[in-house]
Design a protein around this motif. Structure first.
Motif, PDB file in Angstrom:
ATOM      1  N   VAL A  98      33.278  46.987  89.325  1.00 43.97           N
ATOM      2  CA  VAL A  98      32.090  48.213  88.842  1.00 43.97           C
ATOM      3  C   VAL A  98      30.804  47.841  88.120  1.00 43.97           C
ATOM      4  N   THR A  99      31.110  46.498  87.049  1.00 47.70           N
ATOM      5  CA  THR A  99      30.206  46.926  86.531  1.00 47.70           C
ATOM      6  C   THR A  99      28.638  46.200  87.454  1.00 47.70           C
ATOM      7  N   SER A 100      29.580  45.644  88.223  1.00 51.69           N
ATOM      8  CA  SER A 100      28.325  43.554  89.137  1.00 51.69           C
ATOM      9  C   SER A 100      27.897  45.111  90.227  1.00 51.69           C
ATOM     10  N   LEU A 101      28.361  46.260  90.373  1.00 50.26           N
ATOM     11  CA  LEU A 101      27.889  47.176  92.119  1.00 50.26           C
ATOM     12  C   LEU A 101      26.265  47.424  91.123  1.00 50.26           C
ATOM     13  N   LEU A 102      25.874  47.562  90.129  1.00 49.58           N
ATOM     14  CA  LEU A 102      24.890  48.015  90.117  1.00 49.58           C
ATOM     15  C   LEU A 102      23.784  47.560  90.528  1.00 49.58           C
ATOM     16  N   PRO A 103      23.848  45.628  89.021  1.00 50.42           N
ATOM     17  CA  PRO A 103      23.528  44.580  89.490  1.00 50.42           C
ATOM     18  C   PRO A 103      23.065  44.283  91.430  1.00 50.42           C
ATOM     19  N   VAL A 145      19.510  44.845  93.303  1.00 47.75           N
ATOM     20  CA  VAL A 145      18.749  43.180  94.472  1.00 47.75           C
ATOM     21  C   VAL A 145      19.494  43.789  96.128  1.00 47.75           C
ATOM     22  N   ALA A 146      19.399  45.043  96.546  1.00 47.31           N
ATOM     23  CA  ALA A 146      19.612  44.721  98.036  1.00 47.31           C
ATOM     24  C   ALA A 146      18.503  45.954  98.273  1.00 47.31           C
ATOM     25  N   GLY A 147      18.223  47.203  97.353  1.00 51.62           N
ATOM     26  CA  GLY A 147      16.894  47.246  97.244  1.00 51.62           C
ATOM     27  C   GLY A 147      15.363  46.956  97.255  1.00 51.62           C
ATOM     28  N   TYR A 148      15.682  46.262  96.419  1.00 51.15           N
ATOM     29  CA  TYR A 148      14.707  45.611  96.468  1.00 51.15           C
ATOM     30  C   TYR A 148      14.257  44.467  97.841  1.00 51.15           C
ATOM     31  N   VAL A 168      23.147  47.194 100.706  1.00 56.70           N
ATOM     32  CA  VAL A 168      22.832  49.015 100.202  1.00 56.70           C
ATOM     33  C   VAL A 168      24.021  50.021 100.525  1.00 56.70           C
ATOM     34  N   VAL A 169      23.753  50.122 101.710  1.00 51.97           N
ATOM     35  CA  VAL A 169      25.225  50.841 102.445  1.00 51.97           C
ATOM     36  C   VAL A 169      26.379  50.415 101.557  1.00 51.97           C
ATOM     37  N   TYR A 170      26.795  49.553 101.983  1.00 50.84           N
ATOM     38  CA  TYR A 170      28.087  48.549 101.101  1.00 50.84           C
ATOM     39  C   TYR A 170      28.326  48.682  99.275  1.00 50.84           C
ATOM     40  N   THR A 171      26.646  48.599  99.159  1.00 47.57           N
ATOM     41  CA  THR A 171      27.664  48.480  97.310  1.00 47.57           C
ATOM     42  C   THR A 171      27.164  50.219  97.528  1.00 47.57           C
ATOM     43  N   ILE A 172      26.694  51.116  97.853  1.00 44.37           N
ATOM     44  CA  ILE A 172      27.049  52.690  97.764  1.00 44.37           C
ATOM     45  C   ILE A 172      28.396  52.913  97.943  1.00 44.37           C
ATOM     46  N   PHE A 173      28.775  52.184  98.799  1.00 47.51           N
ATOM     47  CA  PHE A 173      30.638  52.614  99.460  1.00 47.51           C
ATOM     48  C   PHE A 173      31.370  52.246  98.781  1.00 47.51           C
ATOM     49  N   MET A 174      30.961  51.154  97.564  1.00 47.59           N
ATOM     50  CA  MET A 174      32.065  50.665  97.241  1.00 47.59           C
ATOM     51  C   MET A 174      32.422  50.979  95.887  1.00 47.59           C
ATOM     52  N   PHE A 175      30.986  51.658  95.296  1.00 46.83           N
ATOM     53  CA  PHE A 175      30.543  53.202  94.242  1.00 46.83           C
ATOM     54  C   PHE A 175      31.660  54.020  94.583  1.00 46.83           C
ATOM     55  N   LEU A 176      31.917  54.264  95.854  1.00 45.28           N
ATOM     56  CA  LEU A 176      32.128  56.006  96.219  1.00 45.28           C
ATOM     57  C   LEU A 176      34.350  55.295  95.390  1.00 45.28           C
TER      58      LEU A 176
END
Length: 477
Positions: free
Chosen positions: A366-371, A375-378, A407-415
């Motif tokens: 989970v802590t790796s997801l924000l970075p 990165v994906a957003g940039y 971006v969609v993938y990492t947001i899905f990971m947070f969920l």
């Protein structure tokens, strides 16, 4: 004429380096973790989602390395370039924190591996003796690194062999003893397991897939060593496919050896237990030795990486300059001290965890997801702006699609992670504000923009809710 390729890396060697950087400790726990969550059908869907998402993220890292070669301070530098100083700081802290938690996971894995042979004293890796042994290991490595001892080439070679050979042997054994009827029985869930929707089954596997892909950003690091620039993309794809193939095989083949409930019930590292079901006790011993050698070698590398993340962030003024200091052996000593103090505190905390092994694995993911999200957003922002695409404007659309999928993938990971882990990570983020304020005051810089103040307020609120949950027992680690 001088040979400009001298000392450069060929495609096979570059691919091997990519594989070595991606294969870590998490792969040894895939059979048990997946069997607890789902059967082969759900596992195939999960790996399809994870493989697609992580491949897109790898392509984003590759594109950013090519379009912005001036950014070389680390993953967090992309977040800073795209979203400002505070988000850059949060990314740097999150990446460092994730690396620290990953190091804690290594020691819990060592303890649980020893617990297979000495269950009374090591248990699941969070017993009092396991914690004492882990702390002794942390500080032994600490003082070794302070003296300037880094991973030598032969250590890297031993570690890589220790990781890959047991996996290949296990896969061959699973293929030899493959039982089609057993695999078919387990395919849609198996007998004796609780009923769950397919979505819930897939969701429960998502954090382990994130964990085993951690380090995928390392593939772009080797670009300057390549004989040909085109080899970097080829090595990234070949390495990614090879590692994904290993992980899918280690996940799916054990379903053909025993009922799913048996595989779900084997102790960690579950690959050892799954192989023991097929070939007997020697299989567990063989995998366990490989795990111990692999993890100890990898821990040395990640201890250096943790310190380097703080060091690089301090050099780029995203952390207090205290952490940019080096000792006489050119080791970032202050960064190393803070890293190992934090690692030690987390190791002690595992004593009160109900399942320290999976808890630390999930927290690291989970802590790796924000970075990764930043990165994906940039990647999206850069492709939209056109910067770096002056000579190849036709690639902008493709790279933007890749970045949006990431971006969609990492947001899905947070969920998929669930509110519990997001709140617990927020609890850890709140105290980090002290470091941010410290760094900003050193530069006499403005603390927050209006948008950053909102981000801070949301983080603080989530951290407060998480802290109340821990105090009342509604959130249990």
């Amino acid at each position: 004429m001088a040979d400009t390729t001298a000392g450069k890396l060929s495609l096979p060697i570059l691919t091997a380096m990519v594989v070595g950087s991606m294969v870590g400790a998490g792969i040894f726990n895939l059979p048990g973790r997946f069997a607890t969550a789902t059967g082969p059908f759900g596992a195939i869907i999960a790996w399809t989602i994870a493989g697609t998402g992580m491949y897109m993220l790898a392509r984003v890292f590759q594109a950013l390395a090519e379009r912005r070669p001036d950014i070389d301070s680390g993953v967090f530098a992309y977040a800073k370039a795209g979203f400002g100083d505070y988000m850059g700081f949060l990314s740097a802290f999150g990446y460092w924190l994730g690396s620290c938690l990953g190091n804690v996971f290594y020691w819990v894995l060592i303890g649980s591996t020893l617990g297979r042979f000495f269950p009374e004293i090591f248990g699941d890796g969070s017993s009092a003796l396991a914690i004492i042994v882990s702390l002794a290991g942390v500080w032994s490595f600490h003082f070794m690194i302070l003296r300037g001892v880094e991973q030598a080439t032969f250590v890297n070679t031993v570690v890589t062999i220790a990781k890959i050979v047991p996996l290949i042997v296990a896969i061959i054994a699973f293929i030899i003893f493959f039982n089609y009827d057993q695999f078919a029985e387990n395919f849609f869930g198996g007998v004796g397991m609780p009923e769950k929707t397919l979505l819930a089954q897939v969701r429960d596997t998502m954090l382990i897939t994130v964990f085993v892909f951690l380090g995928i950003e390392g593939a772009s690091v080797y670009s300057r060593f390549a004989k040909k620039r085109s080899d970097v993309g080829a090595a990234t794809i070949l390495g990614f496919v090879a590692v994904t193939g290993l992980m899918v095989a280690v996940t799916l083949l054990p379903y053909a050896t025993a009922p799913r409930a048996y595989i779900a019930g084997v102790p960690n590292p579950s690959l050892a237990g799954a192989l023991e079901l097929v070939v007997g006790h020697w299989g567990a011993v063989f995998i366990s030795i490989g795990v111990l050698i692999s993890v100890l070698g990898a821990y040395l590398a990640w201890s250096l990486i943790c310190a380097e993340v703080l060091f690089a962030a301090a050099k780029s003024q995203d952390m207090p300059k205290l952490f940019a200091a080096q000792n006489g052996n050119r080791v970032p000593a202050n960064a190393l001290w803070l890293t190992n103090i934090v690692v030690s505190l987390f190791i002690v905390s595992t004593y009160w965890s109900r399942d320290a092994f999976n808890f630390m694995l999930n927290m690291t993911s989970v802590t790796s997801l924000l970075p990764y999200l930043l990165v994906a957003g940039y990647g999206v922002l850069l492709a939209r702006s056109g910067r770096g695409y002056e000579t190849t404007p036709n690639e902008r659309g493709r790279d933007q699609i890749f970045a949006w999928i990431a971006v969609v993938y990492t947001i899905f990971m947070f969920l998929a992670a669930g509110l519990k882990y997001v709140l617990l990570v927020a609890v850890l983020y709140v105290p980090s504000t002290v470091l941010y304020i410290w760094a900003r005051r050193e530069q006499n810089a403005r603390l927050f923009t209006p948008v950053e103040l909102i981000v801070f307020a949301v983080t603080a609120l989530a951290g407060g809710i998480g802290l109340v949950g821990l105090a009342t027992g509604t959130i249990m680690p």
